[in-house]
Write a protein that holds these residues in place. Sequence first.
Motif, PDB file in Angstrom:
ATOM      1  N   ALA A 184       0.829  -1.204   0.000  1.00  0.00           N
ATOM      2  CA  ALA A 184       0.000   0.000   0.000  1.00  0.00           C
ATOM      3  C   ALA A 184       0.864   1.254   0.000  1.00  0.00           C
ATOM      4  O   ALA A 184       0.543   2.247  -0.670  1.00  0.00           O
ATOM      5  CB  ALA A 184      -0.930  -0.009   1.216  1.00  0.00           C
ATOM      6  N   ILE A 185       1.988   1.214   0.747  1.00  0.00           N
ATOM      7  CA  ILE A 185       2.920   2.346   0.749  1.00  0.00           C
ATOM      8  C   ILE A 185       3.482   2.568  -0.653  1.00  0.00           C
ATOM      9  O   ILE A 185       3.571   3.705  -1.149  1.00  0.00           O
ATOM     10  CB  ILE A 185       4.061   2.100   1.759  1.00  0.00           C
ATOM     11  CG1 ILE A 185       3.514   2.139   3.185  1.00  0.00           C
ATOM     12  CG2 ILE A 185       5.175   3.134   1.595  1.00  0.00           C
ATOM     13  CD1 ILE A 185       4.502   1.640   4.221  1.00  0.00           C
ATOM     14  N   PHE A 186       3.874   1.483  -1.280  1.00  0.00           N
ATOM     15  CA  PHE A 186       4.425   1.548  -2.636  1.00  0.00           C
ATOM     16  C   PHE A 186       3.415   2.190  -3.589  1.00  0.00           C
ATOM     17  O   PHE A 186       3.749   3.107  -4.352  1.00  0.00           O
ATOM     18  CB  PHE A 186       4.782   0.133  -3.097  1.00  0.00           C
ATOM     19  CG  PHE A 186       5.337   0.057  -4.488  1.00  0.00           C
ATOM     20  CD1 PHE A 186       6.703   0.138  -4.716  1.00  0.00           C
ATOM     21  CD2 PHE A 186       4.497  -0.096  -5.588  1.00  0.00           C
ATOM     22  CE1 PHE A 186       7.210   0.072  -6.007  1.00  0.00           C
ATOM     23  CE2 PHE A 186       4.997  -0.155  -6.871  1.00  0.00           C
ATOM     24  CZ  PHE A 186       6.353  -0.077  -7.082  1.00  0.00           C
ATOM     25  N   GLN A 187       2.179   1.726  -3.553  1.00  0.00           N
ATOM     26  CA  GLN A 187       1.141   2.258  -4.444  1.00  0.00           C
ATOM     27  C   GLN A 187       0.830   3.718  -4.118  1.00  0.00           C
ATOM     28  O   GLN A 187       0.576   4.523  -5.017  1.00  0.00           O
ATOM     29  CB  GLN A 187      -0.127   1.409  -4.313  1.00  0.00           C
ATOM     30  CG  GLN A 187       0.004   0.005  -4.846  1.00  0.00           C
ATOM     31  CD  GLN A 187       0.235  -0.008  -6.352  1.00  0.00           C
ATOM     32  OE1 GLN A 187      -0.336   0.786  -7.086  1.00  0.00           O
ATOM     33  NE2 GLN A 187       1.088  -0.911  -6.796  1.00  0.00           N
ATOM     34  N   THR A 188       0.862   4.065  -2.840  1.00  0.00           N
ATOM     35  CA  THR A 188       0.558   5.436  -2.435  1.00  0.00           C
ATOM     36  C   THR A 188       1.542   6.432  -3.042  1.00  0.00           C
ATOM     37  O   THR A 188       1.150   7.484  -3.569  1.00  0.00           O
ATOM     38  CB  THR A 188       0.586   5.549  -0.904  1.00  0.00           C
ATOM     39  OG1 THR A 188      -0.469   4.759  -0.361  1.00  0.00           O
ATOM     40  CG2 THR A 188       0.419   6.995  -0.457  1.00  0.00           C
ATOM     41  N   MET A 189       2.824   6.122  -2.983  1.00  0.00           N
ATOM     42  CA  MET A 189       3.819   7.045  -3.526  1.00  0.00           C
ATOM     43  C   MET A 189       3.689   7.174  -5.043  1.00  0.00           C
ATOM     44  O   MET A 189       3.895   8.254  -5.604  1.00  0.00           O
ATOM     45  CB  MET A 189       5.219   6.585  -3.123  1.00  0.00           C
ATOM     46  CG  MET A 189       5.488   6.789  -1.629  1.00  0.00           C
ATOM     47  SD  MET A 189       7.211   6.529  -1.142  1.00  0.00           S
ATOM     48  CE  MET A 189       7.303   4.751  -1.291  1.00  0.00           C
ATOM     49  N   GLU A 190       3.346   6.075  -5.715  1.00  0.00           N
ATOM     50  CA  GLU A 190       3.117   6.163  -7.151  1.00  0.00           C
ATOM     51  C   GLU A 190       1.891   7.030  -7.459  1.00  0.00           C
ATOM     52  O   GLU A 190       1.890   7.825  -8.403  1.00  0.00           O
ATOM     53  CB  GLU A 190       2.919   4.752  -7.732  1.00  0.00           C
ATOM     54  CG  GLU A 190       4.134   3.846  -7.602  1.00  0.00           C
ATOM     55  CD  GLU A 190       5.343   4.388  -8.338  1.00  0.00           C
ATOM     56  OE1 GLU A 190       5.187   4.875  -9.468  1.00  0.00           O
ATOM     57  OE2 GLU A 190       6.449   4.329  -7.764  1.00  0.00           O
TER      58      GLU A 190
END
Length: 342
Positions: A184-190
């Motif tokens: 979720a962190i990865f997707q959030t930054m994208e």
Amino acid sequence: MADNDASLAQVFQRAETLFLSLQTSALASNSDEFQAKVTESIKGFERSAGMVRQLSLFSENEFMEDIKYYLGELLLKRVSQNRLSDLSVSKEHFDHFLLQCETHDILTAPDKKYLEQLIADTPRDAATRRGEKIARFKREKEMRTQLGEFNRILGTTSSGYEGELSSELEDQYRDFVLLHLQYAIFQTMEQLVGIQQEVEMLKQMQERKAAEGLNDTRTSDRSRDDARDGRVDSTIWNATGPLMDPKGRPLRPFVITNKRTEMMNGVFRPGHSLPTMSIEQYIDQEIERGNFLSGGTEEPKKKEVDDNDELGLEAETIKARNWDDFKDDNPRGMGNRGGNIG
């Protein structure tokens, strides 16, 4: 079971199941069915957040991360009349989610570095950006594979798990939850990168529309002024008077030229006059005027005298003698200046 009787876990998992189904849905994102699921999932997560606050199950620093992440993602999927507002609220949810993850020390070192670059807007060359994209793509693919494997082992399709876990699955479930948060962190930054780009694009479109609307208003005002002032037909323009009246309205037609371009053309123009026609065009024009005679260029052949023509032979003999006498009386160079000195 009525919705009002559902537990927090049931409400949350129902909203999450809807969200996950949207991730792999074949429906068009702007279809009524897709948007209905988006709306229902948003309501489910908002209700979950309300139940958490009402029941005081968690402090403000605990476990609200998932809900903020899901709401941020769903607002990006929603089709509304105010896209800028949805983008702004979505960014707020994502910012809150990342803040809580940092507070709980869930952010990895690579994620912290990437987040710092996004915040500082650090310039990077094309090769560096391409390398980062490849690395993040590989990482996303790896996390997806691991999440699928955890779902297979735990027998679940969401981040939650109902029922008792065996001791051997407890550690795996903990790793699964942490991996889910990291994904979720990865997707959030994208998504934050995409939000920034879309906001800039929408603002530019609004500015362009505002400028076009202002131009349309000015055009309309000019048309009304023309009608009110009774502007005359172009056939009776004053061709010798002033260009404009005291109010700035044109009184006769004129052409606006680019003075800078005109000066450049004068500076870089060649010193000699350029030809206005080709040589072939000039010759054709002179022939039409009769200034060129058509015919061959060979010298006319000398007419030979018949041997039986006594008068003709005598005339040729006299002509030759006269020519010899002339050459004797007028040596070569006689007419040149200083030719007879000597």
